[in-house]
Scaffold this motif. Structure first.
Motif, PDB file in Angstrom:
ATOM      1  N   ALA A 152      87.693  -9.258 -19.682  1.00  0.00           N
ATOM      2  CA  ALA A 152      88.519 -10.398 -19.261  1.00  0.00           C
ATOM      3  C   ALA A 152      87.623 -11.507 -18.708  1.00  0.00           C
ATOM      4  O   ALA A 152      87.789 -12.686 -19.026  1.00  0.00           O
ATOM      5  CB  ALA A 152      89.523  -9.953 -18.212  1.00  0.00           C
TER       6      ALA A 152
ATOM      7  N   LYS B  71      96.414  -1.321 -25.339  1.00  0.00           N
ATOM      8  CA  LYS B  71      97.345  -0.553 -24.505  1.00  0.00           C
ATOM      9  C   LYS B  71      96.763  -0.311 -23.120  1.00  0.00           C
ATOM     10  O   LYS B  71      97.436  -0.463 -22.119  1.00  0.00           O
ATOM     11  CB  LYS B  71      97.636   0.818 -25.161  1.00  0.00           C
ATOM     12  CG  LYS B  71      98.848   0.834 -26.054  1.00  0.00           C
ATOM     13  CD  LYS B  71      99.762   2.051 -25.890  1.00  0.00           C
ATOM     14  CE  LYS B  71      99.126   3.403 -25.695  1.00  0.00           C
ATOM     15  NZ  LYS B  71      98.492   3.969 -26.902  1.00  0.00           N
ATOM     16  N   ASN B  72      95.515   0.099 -23.085  1.00  0.00           N
ATOM     17  CA  ASN B  72      94.843   0.366 -21.822  1.00  0.00           C
ATOM     18  C   ASN B  72      93.352   0.535 -22.087  1.00  0.00           C
ATOM     19  O   ASN B  72      92.897   0.339 -23.210  1.00  0.00           O
ATOM     20  CB  ASN B  72      95.429   1.621 -21.150  1.00  0.00           C
ATOM     21  CG  ASN B  72      95.468   2.798 -22.108  1.00  0.00           C
ATOM     22  OD1 ASN B  72      94.533   2.987 -22.891  1.00  0.00           O
ATOM     23  ND2 ASN B  72      96.537   3.558 -22.079  1.00  0.00           N
ATOM     24  N   SER B  73      92.654   0.930 -21.067  1.00  0.00           N
ATOM     25  CA  SER B  73      91.203   1.020 -21.161  1.00  0.00           C
ATOM     26  C   SER B  73      90.785   2.025 -22.249  1.00  0.00           C
ATOM     27  O   SER B  73      89.865   1.776 -23.033  1.00  0.00           O
ATOM     28  CB  SER B  73      90.659   1.454 -19.805  1.00  0.00           C
ATOM     29  OG  SER B  73      89.265   1.431 -19.815  1.00  0.00           O
TER      30      SER B  73
ATOM     31  N   LYS C 243      92.546 -13.836 -17.108  1.00  0.00           N
ATOM     32  CA  LYS C 243      92.924 -12.819 -16.136  1.00  0.00           C
ATOM     33  C   LYS C 243      93.076 -11.453 -16.798  1.00  0.00           C
ATOM     34  O   LYS C 243      93.471 -11.361 -17.967  1.00  0.00           O
ATOM     35  CB  LYS C 243      94.232 -13.208 -15.453  1.00  0.00           C
ATOM     36  CG  LYS C 243      94.135 -14.502 -14.667  1.00  0.00           C
ATOM     37  CD  LYS C 243      93.128 -14.370 -13.536  1.00  0.00           C
ATOM     38  CE  LYS C 243      92.876 -15.713 -12.859  1.00  0.00           C
ATOM     39  NZ  LYS C 243      91.883 -15.629 -11.772  1.00  0.00           N
ATOM     40  N   VAL C 244      92.774 -10.435 -16.027  1.00  0.00           N
ATOM     41  CA  VAL C 244      92.744  -9.082 -16.577  1.00  0.00           C
ATOM     42  C   VAL C 244      94.051  -8.692 -17.266  1.00  0.00           C
ATOM     43  O   VAL C 244      94.047  -8.129 -18.353  1.00  0.00           O
ATOM     44  CB  VAL C 244      92.470  -8.043 -15.477  1.00  0.00           C
ATOM     45  CG1 VAL C 244      92.183  -6.701 -16.091  1.00  0.00           C
ATOM     46  CG2 VAL C 244      91.326  -8.492 -14.606  1.00  0.00           C
ATOM     47  N   ALA C 245      95.144  -8.999 -16.605  1.00  0.00           N
ATOM     48  CA  ALA C 245      96.440  -8.556 -17.126  1.00  0.00           C
ATOM     49  C   ALA C 245      96.694  -9.090 -18.533  1.00  0.00           C
ATOM     50  O   ALA C 245      97.441  -8.481 -19.307  1.00  0.00           O
ATOM     51  CB  ALA C 245      97.548  -8.986 -16.181  1.00  0.00           C
ATOM     52  N   SER C 246      96.064 -10.211 -18.844  1.00  0.00           N
ATOM     53  CA  SER C 246      96.302 -10.831 -20.163  1.00  0.00           C
ATOM     54  C   SER C 246      95.844  -9.940 -21.309  1.00  0.00           C
ATOM     55  O   SER C 246      96.378 -10.009 -22.412  1.00  0.00           O
ATOM     56  CB  SER C 246      95.560 -12.161 -20.251  1.00  0.00           C
ATOM     57  OG  SER C 246      95.918 -12.977 -19.163  1.00  0.00           O
TER      58      SER C 246
ATOM     59  N   SER D 136      88.211  -5.215 -17.219  1.00  0.00           N
ATOM     60  CA  SER D 136      87.939  -6.314 -16.297  1.00  0.00           C
ATOM     61  C   SER D 136      86.766  -7.166 -16.762  1.00  0.00           C
ATOM     62  O   SER D 136      86.835  -8.396 -16.767  1.00  0.00           O
ATOM     63  CB  SER D 136      87.627  -5.766 -14.907  1.00  0.00           C
ATOM     64  OG  SER D 136      88.701  -5.017 -14.434  1.00  0.00           O
TER      65      SER D 136
ATOM     66  N   TYR E  16      96.213  -6.853 -21.557  1.00  0.00           N
ATOM     67  CA  TYR E  16      97.117  -5.724 -21.776  1.00  0.00           C
ATOM     68  C   TYR E  16      98.217  -6.030 -22.790  1.00  0.00           C
ATOM     69  O   TYR E  16      99.005  -5.149 -23.114  1.00  0.00           O
ATOM     70  CB  TYR E  16      97.681  -5.233 -20.444  1.00  0.00           C
ATOM     71  CG  TYR E  16      96.687  -4.374 -19.705  1.00  0.00           C
ATOM     72  CD1 TYR E  16      96.729  -2.993 -19.800  1.00  0.00           C
ATOM     73  CD2 TYR E  16      95.671  -4.948 -18.961  1.00  0.00           C
ATOM     74  CE1 TYR E  16      95.803  -2.198 -19.147  1.00  0.00           C
ATOM     75  CE2 TYR E  16      94.738  -4.163 -18.305  1.00  0.00           C
ATOM     76  CZ  TYR E  16      94.808  -2.795 -18.399  1.00  0.00           C
ATOM     77  OH  TYR E  16      93.877  -2.012 -17.760  1.00  0.00           O
ATOM     78  N   SER E  17      98.268  -7.240 -23.276  1.00  0.00           N
ATOM     79  CA  SER E  17      99.170  -7.520 -24.398  1.00  0.00           C
ATOM     80  C   SER E  17      98.510  -7.137 -25.714  1.00  0.00           C
ATOM     81  O   SER E  17      99.167  -7.021 -26.733  1.00  0.00           O
ATOM     82  CB  SER E  17      99.527  -9.003 -24.453  1.00  0.00           C
ATOM     83  OG  SER E  17      99.664  -9.539 -23.172  1.00  0.00           O
TER      84      SER E  17
END
Lengths: 194, 194
Positions: free
Chosen positions: A33, A48-50, A39-42, A30, A44-45
DNA sequence: CTAGTTTGCCTAAATGCTTTAGGCAAATGC
DNA sequence: GCATTTGCCTAAAGCATTTAGGCAAACTAG
């Protein structure tokens, strides 16, 4: 909408800087981002994850460390090499506390095996060749040095030595002297003091 | 509704066990509440917040360590004392990895000063008196030992030595031998090898 | 240069941990 | 027994993580 030009590479670098500013534990997808004004979701491309993000920061830090160490050690041997190597480690931890913490992060065995951590271990062995230790003593010594550098950086980073004298830098120097002495007089397996 | 009998004490103990099971980082107020079969908010009468809980677990672990160490060191001196002290540390880290990680947690200076960490440091100094080091060398040695024990436990806990030979326990023994040797031959400030 | 495809960033939504505010019932003390 | 304290509750807001699905910008041809 305008594209900012994210990439795994840029995220990892920014993540490393973030770690230095706020601490490795506080590195968050977060916050990253937010810094890219995205935005945070961006993100995730690109990661993979935190966990993946943190692992990549760790690998990045290990690579920087290995590169710096290789430079520092080149053309040196014996105590000179030992000191140069150790100082890279400590200087890096001072300049980049978050990355240094990342470099100490637990990695799963396969990741660790593919990391620049291996290069660091090999450099340590190369330095130890100057001290002429037979196996398995060389391995014991690698573990001692690794533990000590790791532990010292960790304690110093946690402020363990900050409000007491003598100065932490002096202890560091004397500890390196001591380790050099020890390596030149590595004891045989225990025989109670006779 | 039935009262479970929560208390700060019980929460901290359960938190310590939780840490050993899932790792100190993964200790969470929510998980603790689940284990007591109680709603999360209920814990907040007993601990200030998540950070407070972790700090208390750390202090608890430090106390256990200090108590065990005091017992182990009593009546011993020299290498005997050093080994006993160091083994308490390592054995504790094996038996209670989560608590050991907690004990390595960064504490703010005042909290640290009021913790059993101080007792541990004083014990180390007491052991070092057997080696007859003048100040400031004694302080340097305390820092070396602290760093090494801390670092070794940390690396070993992270699995750093698990899939390689020789056995980690053997390295530990030889490292203690080496540190004992070093303390008995502590070098004066650097003079390049003549 | 336009049409098709890929790719980058978006909105939306679910899940889970943290923390505070306010309530009711059980335990405690007189 | 009654008042008070205390312990656990419900409710709700805030923030981090993560997935699914959409639209438009940027490449890639022809």
């Amino acid at each position: 909408m305008a594209r900012v030009g994210l990439s795994t590479e840029r995220l990892v670098r920014a993540g490393a800087e973030l770690a230095d500013e706020v601490g490795f534990e506080q590195v968050t997808v977060s916050e990253l981002a937010r810094r890219f004004d995205v935005k945070v979701a961006s993100l995730y491309s690109h990661v993979k994850n935190s966990q993946d993000l943190k692992t990549r920061i760790a690998l990045f830090a290990l690579q920087e460390l290995a590169d710096l160490s290789a430079d520092a050690v080149a053309g040196r041997a014996g105590k000179d090499a030992l000191t140069a190597f150790a100082n890279v480690y400590r200087d890096y931890a001072h300049a980049h506390p978050g990355r240094a913490a990342a470099a100490r992060m637990r990695l799963d065995p396969e990741t660790a095996a593919a990391s620049a951590g291996l290069r660091l271990a090999q450099m340590m062995r190369a330095i130890l060749r100057g001290y002429d230790l037979p196996e398995p003593d060389q391995t014991h010594a690698v573990r001692l040095l690794g533990s000590t550098f790791h532990g010292y950086a960790s304690l110093e980073g946690a402020g363990g030595f900050s409000h007491s004298s003598p100065d932490s830098g002096e202890s560091w120097t004397r500890i390196l002297d001591a380790l050099d002495t020890l390596l030149r007089n590595w004891p045989a397996p225990d025989r109670p003091t006779g």
